[in-house]
Design an enzyme around this catalytic site. Sequence first.
Site, PDB file in Angstrom:
ATOM      1  CE  LYS A 117      -4.417  -1.617   0.744  1.00  0.00           C
ATOM      2  NZ  LYS A 117      -5.753  -1.527   1.237  1.00  0.00           N
ATOM      3  CE  LYS A 199      -5.957  -8.233  -2.582  1.00  0.00           C
ATOM      4  NZ  LYS A 199      -6.650  -8.172  -1.369  1.00  0.00           N
ATOM      5  CE  LYS A 202     -13.194  -3.557  -0.631  1.00  0.00           C
ATOM      6  NZ  LYS A 202     -12.084  -3.297   0.283  1.00  0.00           N
TER       7      LYS A 202
HETATM    8  P1  ATP Z   1      -8.256  -3.006  -1.466  1.00  0.00           P
HETATM    9  O1  ATP Z   1      -8.133  -3.242  -2.923  1.00  0.00           O
HETATM   10  O2  ATP Z   1      -8.943  -1.724  -1.115  1.00  0.00           O
HETATM   11  O3  ATP Z   1      -6.994  -3.255  -0.696  1.00  0.00           O
HETATM   12  P2  ATP Z   1      -9.409  -5.594  -1.170  1.00  0.00           P
HETATM   13  O4  ATP Z   1     -10.236  -5.834  -2.373  1.00  0.00           O
HETATM   14  O5  ATP Z   1      -8.117  -6.285  -1.046  1.00  0.00           O
HETATM   15  O6  ATP Z   1      -9.264  -4.052  -0.909  1.00  0.00           O
HETATM   16  P3  ATP Z   1     -10.183  -5.903   1.632  1.00  0.00           P
HETATM   17  O7  ATP Z   1     -11.158  -4.942   2.236  1.00  0.00           O
HETATM   18  O8  ATP Z   1      -8.742  -5.695   1.958  1.00  0.00           O
HETATM   19  O9  ATP Z   1     -10.343  -5.966   0.052  1.00  0.00           O
HETATM   20  O10 ATP Z   1     -10.592  -7.369   2.009  1.00  0.00           O
HETATM   21  C1  ATP Z   1     -11.842  -7.821   2.509  1.00  0.00           C
HETATM   22  C2  ATP Z   1     -11.835  -9.336   2.596  1.00  0.00           C
HETATM   23  O11 ATP Z   1     -11.867  -9.888   1.284  1.00  0.00           O
HETATM   24  C3  ATP Z   1     -10.594  -9.938   3.273  1.00  0.00           C
HETATM   25  O12 ATP Z   1     -10.974 -11.062   4.052  1.00  0.00           O
HETATM   26  C4  ATP Z   1      -9.738 -10.370   2.121  1.00  0.00           C
HETATM   27  O13 ATP Z   1      -8.863 -11.410   2.451  1.00  0.00           O
HETATM   28  C5  ATP Z   1     -10.787 -10.801   1.096  1.00  0.00           C
HETATM   29  N1  ATP Z   1     -10.310 -10.651  -0.270  1.00  0.00           N
HETATM   30  C6  ATP Z   1      -9.911  -9.508  -0.872  1.00  0.00           C
HETATM   31  N2  ATP Z   1      -9.564  -9.714  -2.140  1.00  0.00           N
HETATM   32  C7  ATP Z   1      -9.720 -11.047  -2.361  1.00  0.00           C
HETATM   33  C8  ATP Z   1      -9.512 -11.894  -3.489  1.00  0.00           C
HETATM   34  N3  ATP Z   1      -9.079 -11.416  -4.645  1.00  0.00           N
HETATM   35  N4  ATP Z   1      -9.788 -13.204  -3.370  1.00  0.00           N
HETATM   36  C9  ATP Z   1     -10.241 -13.699  -2.207  1.00  0.00           C
HETATM   37  N5  ATP Z   1     -10.462 -12.963  -1.108  1.00  0.00           N
HETATM   38  C10 ATP Z   1     -10.201 -11.651  -1.164  1.00  0.00           C
END
Ligand code: ATP
Length: 336
Positions: A117, A199, A202
């Site tokens: 980040k 991965k 969002k």
């Molecule tokens: P950002 O992109 O803002 O960092 P993010 O999409 O990684 O956000 P988080 O809010 O950090 O989302 O994660 C929320 C939950 O979703 C956590 O339990 C995380 O492990 C899960 N998660 C996030 N992205 C994935 C993915 N691509 N596959 C499976 N689980 C995910």
Amino acid sequence: MIDGKKVMLSGMQSTGMITLGNYLGALKNWVHFGDDEDIKCFYGIMDLHSITVRQDPKELRANAKRLMLLYIAAGLDPEKNCLFFQSHVPAHPQLAWILNCYTYMGEMNRMTQFKDKSAKHADNINTGLFTYPVLMAADILLYQADLVPVGKDQIQHLEITRDIATRFNSIYGDVFTIPEGYVGESGAKIMSLQDPTKKMSKSDENPNASIFLLDDKDTIMRKFKRAVTDSEGCIAYRDEQPGVKNLIDIYNAVTGKSVVETLKEFEGMGYGALKERVGETVAAELEPLQARYKELEGNKDYIERIMKDNAAQASYYAEKTLRKVKKKVGFIEMPR
Ligand code: ATP
Ligand code: LTN
């Protein structure tokens, strides 16, 4: 334990629109726990975590509210589960401050999410981003959680939570329950549709990389059609074909099928047909969720009652732990 039940806690940051990755890696698994009468579940909308990256206030409010509706629309019953906004429970930042004083710089320096980040937001590497895992530890430890279901990327934060709790307990006695992580079997790491070595996230700048939970069917089908695969031309489940592997993972996470079953089902098919089938399956999975979301949007009084009742419930349990911690550390109790 709460009333003889095991405690489960999880949450998501209220940043942006949640993706199919968040749904399959987290939310969908949570719904299963909500049905278990022997587990008391807490799900936070982690808005305090969100401001580690600069947010527009209006958007932050809209995202947080939408996340609450999506939790409920996905099947978390707010009468059975405690769904709360982190910023409504002041015990979270209070415990985080205390735990900061029991956490070493060296431990935080190892956190890969901080490294990722801070590379992404080089103009705003704030101390909140650095101590983010301590706030997450406070979220978990306040409720004496036994179980924390997360995606793979959060395991490191869970380990640090266990380390902080163990350190605190070794000084002051049994204050915190040491939580266990739980990673679902399928869907633990859904990859970007545009770069399957990254991965699905969002905050990805390319909207075609992610399926968002409120995407309509046409958008879902179009994004899957454009998904990056390879030139091998045969459907196989192997690391050398990350795009195809990701499509199979998505399909399995939605349907509950195994890799062997799915490979058999898709035998002899081309990539076009595979993408179409996965797209149809995902759209059908999200359709009822989207319908419930629309209904909830019009039900403001109900949502406000849930927000109030659940914040009070979360505060009750969180304050109980915080009082204990303050006493152990040596703060003077406020005369009643
Ligand atoms: P950002 O992109 O803002 O960092 P993010 O999409 O990684 O956000 P988080 O809010 O950090 O989302 O994660 C929320 C939950 O979703 C956590 O339990 C995380 O492990 C899960 N998660 C996030 N992205 C994935 C993915 N691509 N596959 C499976 N689980 C995910
Ligand atoms: N860091 C988590 C969100 C989160 C969380 C938690 C998850 C904040 N506090 C407590 C589980 C338990 C993430 O997914 N980015």
